[in-house]
Write a protein that holds these residues in place. Structure first.
Motif, PDB file in Angstrom:
ATOM      1  N   LYS B  70      23.285   4.363 -33.263  1.00  0.00           N
ATOM      2  CA  LYS B  70      24.115   5.107 -33.556  1.00  0.00           C
ATOM      3  C   LYS B  70      24.625   6.352 -32.341  1.00  0.00           C
ATOM      4  O   LYS B  70      25.607   6.585 -31.858  1.00  0.00           O
ATOM      5  CB  LYS B  70      23.989   5.567 -34.705  1.00  0.00           C
ATOM      6  CG  LYS B  70      24.945   4.631 -35.977  1.00  0.00           C
ATOM      7  CD  LYS B  70      24.971   5.323 -37.971  1.00  0.00           C
ATOM      8  CE  LYS B  70      26.463   6.153 -37.801  1.00  0.00           C
ATOM      9  NZ  LYS B  70      27.332   6.264 -39.198  1.00  0.00           N
ATOM     10  N   ILE B  71      23.303   6.638 -32.365  1.00  0.00           N
ATOM     11  CA  ILE B  71      23.388   8.049 -31.119  1.00  0.00           C
ATOM     12  C   ILE B  71      24.460   7.949 -30.263  1.00  0.00           C
ATOM     13  O   ILE B  71      24.268   8.154 -28.858  1.00  0.00           O
ATOM     14  CB  ILE B  71      22.371   9.161 -31.223  1.00  0.00           C
ATOM     15  CG1 ILE B  71      22.065   9.237 -32.944  1.00  0.00           C
ATOM     16  CG2 ILE B  71      22.029   9.710 -30.016  1.00  0.00           C
ATOM     17  CD1 ILE B  71      20.646   9.832 -32.572  1.00  0.00           C
ATOM     18  N   LEU B  72      23.161   6.425 -29.458  1.00  0.00           N
ATOM     19  CA  LEU B  72      23.524   5.554 -28.327  1.00  0.00           C
ATOM     20  C   LEU B  72      24.765   5.095 -28.050  1.00  0.00           C
ATOM     21  O   LEU B  72      25.718   5.689 -27.149  1.00  0.00           O
ATOM     22  CB  LEU B  72      22.686   4.956 -27.943  1.00  0.00           C
ATOM     23  CG  LEU B  72      21.192   4.909 -27.729  1.00  0.00           C
ATOM     24  CD1 LEU B  72      20.507   3.895 -27.676  1.00  0.00           C
ATOM     25  CD2 LEU B  72      20.784   5.700 -26.238  1.00  0.00           C
ATOM     26  N   GLU B  74      27.671   6.963 -29.757  1.00  0.00           N
ATOM     27  CA  GLU B  74      28.171   7.893 -29.642  1.00  0.00           C
ATOM     28  C   GLU B  74      28.407   8.317 -28.149  1.00  0.00           C
ATOM     29  O   GLU B  74      29.517   8.796 -28.056  1.00  0.00           O
ATOM     30  CB  GLU B  74      27.029   8.745 -30.746  1.00  0.00           C
ATOM     31  CG  GLU B  74      28.641   9.678 -31.539  1.00  0.00           C
ATOM     32  CD  GLU B  74      29.938   9.534 -31.492  1.00  0.00           C
ATOM     33  OE1 GLU B  74      30.648   9.841 -31.557  1.00  0.00           O
ATOM     34  OE2 GLU B  74      29.507   8.146 -33.176  1.00  0.00           O
ATOM     35  N   ILE B  75      27.624   8.649 -27.732  1.00  0.00           N
ATOM     36  CA  ILE B  75      27.509   8.968 -26.149  1.00  0.00           C
ATOM     37  C   ILE B  75      27.455   8.180 -25.299  1.00  0.00           C
ATOM     38  O   ILE B  75      27.356   8.092 -23.602  1.00  0.00           O
ATOM     39  CB  ILE B  75      26.194  10.036 -25.999  1.00  0.00           C
ATOM     40  CG1 ILE B  75      24.933   8.796 -25.810  1.00  0.00           C
ATOM     41  CG2 ILE B  75      25.696  10.706 -26.312  1.00  0.00           C
ATOM     42  CD1 ILE B  75      23.254   9.598 -25.390  1.00  0.00           C
TER      43      ILE B  75
END
Lengths: 100, 100
Positions: B70-72, B74-75
DNA sequence: TTTACATTTGACAATTATTGTCAAGTTAAT
DNA sequence: ATTAACTTGACAATAATTGTCAAATGTAAA
């Protein structure tokens, strides 16, 4: 470290600009900018780059700060957050070295 | 590192369960589970924990993997990504030590 | 090969989250 | 007290996510 909204508000005030001046350039209501500055709302990526231009803030630094807040928002108060960040970091680094 | 969907599919197959079996327990259509396993869709947090239970996968590891994706996401392909991750990490660590 | 079942695909519907407006309410400096 | 800046909250518009369904494709046993 200072929050995105704080950075924006401080610089806007230093430049003696009103919410109305800046929000007009962003083409949004003053209410939203007010909320962004106080951290009640997130800005969009586009708003961040525009704000950097309008307020003459370093675009990269502001984006990094902004992205990090999005990341933190994403993992909320998961206590697995740090580990997830580390995994994400490794993955990115791996991608970079493997050029894919 | 293996992707969340891969982990799920491998374990499901190892357990000889059909999409239909697992998706019924998740209360979703097989189509979605199929997409999740192939990385075409993201699961929800709830689906991840349920999947860990159903497939007897380590819940923490799966969640960490899931959150990192999810983090990846996001960015995206921001090249400021790594820096943003580092800032996020510092902020979390700070929060933890300051217990707030 | 055809039948039977598992999986995949894609169009699109439902739901939820995000982003915005507006108008009324506060605050602060005259 | 008046005025201008800012804040608040209800709600509308839009966009993203999550889902269903039906048809298409793959797979393997009879």
């Amino acid at each position: 470290m200072k929050k995105t909204g704080e950075i924006i508000r401080e610089k806007r005030e230093k430049k003696r600009l009103l919410l109305r001046h800046v929000s007009a350039q962003l083409d949004i209501d003053t209410a939203i900018l007010s909320k962004i500055e106080r951290g009640e709302r997130k800005a969009t990526r586009e708003q961040i780059t525009k704000l950097a231009e309008i307020l003459e803030l370093d675009k990269e630094s502001l984006l990094i700060q902004y992205l990090s807040e999005k990341i933190l928002y994403e993992i909320q108060d998961e206590d697995l957050g740090i580990q997830a960040l580390k995994v994400a970091e490794k993955t990115i680094k791996y991608r970079v070295t493997k050029n894919k």
